[in-house]
Design an enzyme around this catalytic site. Structure first.
Site, PDB file in Angstrom:
ATOM      1  N   GLY A 166       0.813  -1.209   0.000  1.00  0.00           N
ATOM      2  CA  GLY A 166       0.000   0.000   0.000  1.00  0.00           C
ATOM      3  C   GLY A 166       0.842   1.252   0.000  1.00  0.00           C
ATOM      4  O   GLY A 166       1.690   1.443   0.872  1.00  0.00           O
ATOM      5  N   GLY A 210      -0.262   4.396   0.313  1.00  0.00           N
ATOM      6  CA  GLY A 210      -1.015   5.523   0.847  1.00  0.00           C
ATOM      7  C   GLY A 210      -0.142   6.339   1.779  1.00  0.00           C
ATOM      8  O   GLY A 210       1.095   6.268   1.746  1.00  0.00           O
ATOM      9  N   PHE A 211      -0.774   7.116   2.651  1.00  0.00           N
ATOM     10  CA  PHE A 211      -0.021   7.990   3.548  1.00  0.00           C
ATOM     11  C   PHE A 211       0.940   7.193   4.434  1.00  0.00           C
ATOM     12  O   PHE A 211       2.110   7.541   4.584  1.00  0.00           O
ATOM     13  CB  PHE A 211      -0.974   8.809   4.416  1.00  0.00           C
ATOM     14  CG  PHE A 211      -1.744   9.841   3.649  1.00  0.00           C
ATOM     15  CD1 PHE A 211      -1.143  11.009   3.212  1.00  0.00           C
ATOM     16  CD2 PHE A 211      -3.086   9.653   3.360  1.00  0.00           C
ATOM     17  CE1 PHE A 211      -1.843  11.961   2.507  1.00  0.00           C
ATOM     18  CE2 PHE A 211      -3.802  10.601   2.646  1.00  0.00           C
ATOM     19  CZ  PHE A 211      -3.187  11.756   2.219  1.00  0.00           C
ATOM     20  N   GLY A 212       0.437   6.109   5.044  1.00  0.00           N
ATOM     21  CA  GLY A 212       1.264   5.324   5.933  1.00  0.00           C
ATOM     22  C   GLY A 212       2.357   4.573   5.209  1.00  0.00           C
ATOM     23  O   GLY A 212       3.509   4.544   5.657  1.00  0.00           O
ATOM     24  N   GLU A 249     -18.155  17.749   2.341  1.00  0.00           N
ATOM     25  CA  GLU A 249     -17.336  18.435   1.336  1.00  0.00           C
ATOM     26  C   GLU A 249     -17.886  18.219  -0.065  1.00  0.00           C
ATOM     27  O   GLU A 249     -17.910  19.150  -0.888  1.00  0.00           O
ATOM     28  CB  GLU A 249     -15.893  17.937   1.459  1.00  0.00           C
ATOM     29  CG  GLU A 249     -15.228  18.427   2.737  1.00  0.00           C
ATOM     30  CD  GLU A 249     -13.955  17.707   3.110  1.00  0.00           C
ATOM     31  OE1 GLU A 249     -13.265  18.164   4.048  1.00  0.00           O
ATOM     32  OE2 GLU A 249     -13.638  16.681   2.467  1.00  0.00           O
ATOM     33  N   ASP A 307      -5.587   2.525   7.669  1.00  0.00           N
ATOM     34  CA  ASP A 307      -7.009   2.190   7.568  1.00  0.00           C
ATOM     35  C   ASP A 307      -7.301   0.704   7.653  1.00  0.00           C
ATOM     36  O   ASP A 307      -8.425   0.313   7.981  1.00  0.00           O
ATOM     37  CB  ASP A 307      -7.573   2.716   6.241  1.00  0.00           C
ATOM     38  CG  ASP A 307      -7.582   4.232   6.170  1.00  0.00           C
ATOM     39  OD1 ASP A 307      -7.181   4.875   7.156  1.00  0.00           O
ATOM     40  OD2 ASP A 307      -7.982   4.782   5.122  1.00  0.00           O
ATOM     41  N   ALA A 331      -5.514  10.138   7.812  1.00  0.00           N
ATOM     42  CA  ALA A 331      -4.098  10.159   7.466  1.00  0.00           C
ATOM     43  C   ALA A 331      -3.165  10.306   8.672  1.00  0.00           C
ATOM     44  O   ALA A 331      -2.124   9.629   8.729  1.00  0.00           O
ATOM     45  CB  ALA A 331      -3.829  11.260   6.444  1.00  0.00           C
TER      46      ALA A 331
END
Length: 426
Positions: free
Chosen positions: A12, A14-16, A171, A301, A317
């Site tokens: 992954g 993503g952010f992590g 949003e 997540d 995040a």
């Protein structure tokens, strides 16, 4: 790969996952970062792609570019399918990857809570392609409605329903309402009294979590001033692509349902040898290790971390990025033969959501007061800008946001899935 160096596989980007790979890039280890896409996605701004504020390349960044100066980090483009802890290999659709340490950072996907018709006919908003699909669909609805002579069908096309009153739903609803104002200038024949935006929330409140009642009420009032109809305590039970059905038996005619009501872990983490919760998140101990495995960690997540907290940590995040630091520290300790691993402690940096141009809410923390309106919007912009990848992206996004604030213009209203006419053969 040198046989002496430990091999760490991260699933992954993503952010992590990216944060962990950047930390490990400085160590004497070999790292393989696995993802089915070749880009890191800034998911908090997907709604801006779906409503023509930003373009795709402004919230996505090539993964390999992060590590062009780090020869010990490799990118492996593949779909992870599971892990075999006994053999210490990650299973992918392009073969097996051996590891010394495995870190699951695969993120989450949309949770439709078992409603198959809703899943089939509504729009998720967790991937770049889904956001682009929403943008194309919304713009198509205006184009088709402009030619439609049937009032009932025209209203169905011009009714936009967003399910989920969390930050994503808020949003999206605010951004669609502002997109409609832009469309008013361009469509001369359409009666915009037939256009409506509905935010559906199953609980009595929007913005669950760290937001105060004052911020929730401010959010609702701001959305209603923008023309968004907010429906609280309203659960969706079915959607066939033409009519959405609610728990109380009522229906609403619409061609557009955008689902922002929940997330669950990507399915493959259940095939990695650990216990998972109802949302598919793999349960980890206080050191972020998968229960029963000392060499498999999970962050972000897809990890269920509930130690000293009333509920599992939220899928945001800051959690993933802070867990990346602890995972790095603990993996390096294990490599060096140490057993006194660090316990993860989450530092809550607060919560925020934007409702549109110059309108946002920021929850109170030890570091900042509760904020609403323009100041909150500026804080929201700053936090999101500094997390974007690349100086070029920071610069272009900042310019677009301020130009949008000043003029309301959205030049990204481009339909990219138009069918090409058939070639005429002589």
């Amino acid at each position: 790969m040198s046989g002496e160096k430990k091999h760490i596989v991260i699933v992954g980007a993503g952010f992590g996952g990216v944060k962990l790979a950047k930390l490990l890039a400085k160590e004497d280890v070999e790292v393989t970062l696995v993802d089915r896409r070749n880009f890191h996605l800034f998911q908090p701004l997907l709604y801006q792609v779906s409503t023509a504020i930003l373009s795709e390349d402004e919230i996505a960044y090539p993964i390999r570019t992060f590590f062009r100066k780090n020869p010990n980090v490799e990118f492996y483009m593949a779909q992870a399918q599971g892990a075999d802890p006994a053999r210490k290999v990650l299973l992918t659709n392009h073969g097996e990857l051996p590891y010394d340490y495995l870190v699951l950072a695969a993120g989450a996907t949309t949770n439709f809570f078992g409603m198959k018709t809703v899943e089939k006919n509504s729009f998720g908003m967790k991937t770049l392609s889904e956001a682009t699909h929403i943008r194309n669909h919304i713009l198509h609805m205006f184009e088709r409605a402009d030619k439609c002579e049937d009032e009932a069908e025209r209203r169905r096309m011009l009714t936009f329903v967003i399910v989920g009153g969390g930050p994503t739903g808020i949003e999206e609803a605010g951004a669609i309402s502002e997109l409609i104002e832009v469309q008013k200038r361009d469509f001369h024949r359409l009666d915009f009294n037939e256009v409506s935006v509905h935010l559906i929330e199953a609980t009595p409140n929007v913005l669950p979590g760290g937001f105060s009642d004052h911020l929730r009420q401010y959010t609702i009032e701001t959305l209603r001033k923008k023309g968004v109809e907010v429906h609280l305590s309203t659960g969706v039970v079915d959607y066939d692509g033409r009519d959405v059905k609610f728990k109380d038996g009522s229906t609403m005619a619409t061609k557009t349902v955008i689902w922002a009501a929940g997330v669950k872990a990507v399915p493959f983490v259940a095939e990695c040898g650990g216990e998972v919760d109802r949302g598919g998140r793999i349960i980890v101990n206080e050191k972020l290790q998968v229960e029963g495995q000392t060499d498999v960690f999970a962050i972000g997540d897809c990890a269920h971390y509930q130690h000293g907290t009333e509920r599992p940590l939220p899928t945001v995040a800051p959690v993933a990025m802070q867990q990346a630091q602890t995972a790095h520290d603990n993996i390096m300790k294990l490599i060096h033969g140490q057993t006194d691993l660090d316990t993860f402690h989450y530092k809550d940096l607060g919560c925020m959501a934007t409702i549109g141009r110059a309108k946002a809410v920021v929850g109170k923390t030890k570091m900042n007061p509760e904020m609403t309106g323009f100041l909150a919007w500026c804080a929201w912009m700053f936090i999101h800008l500094i997390r974007l990848a690349g100086t070029h992206t920071n610069f272009t996004v900042a310019i677009k946001w301020w130009w949008n604030f000043l003029s309301g213009t959205r030049l990204g209203r481009i339909i990219t899935n138009c069918e090409e006419p058939e070639t005429v053969k002589e």
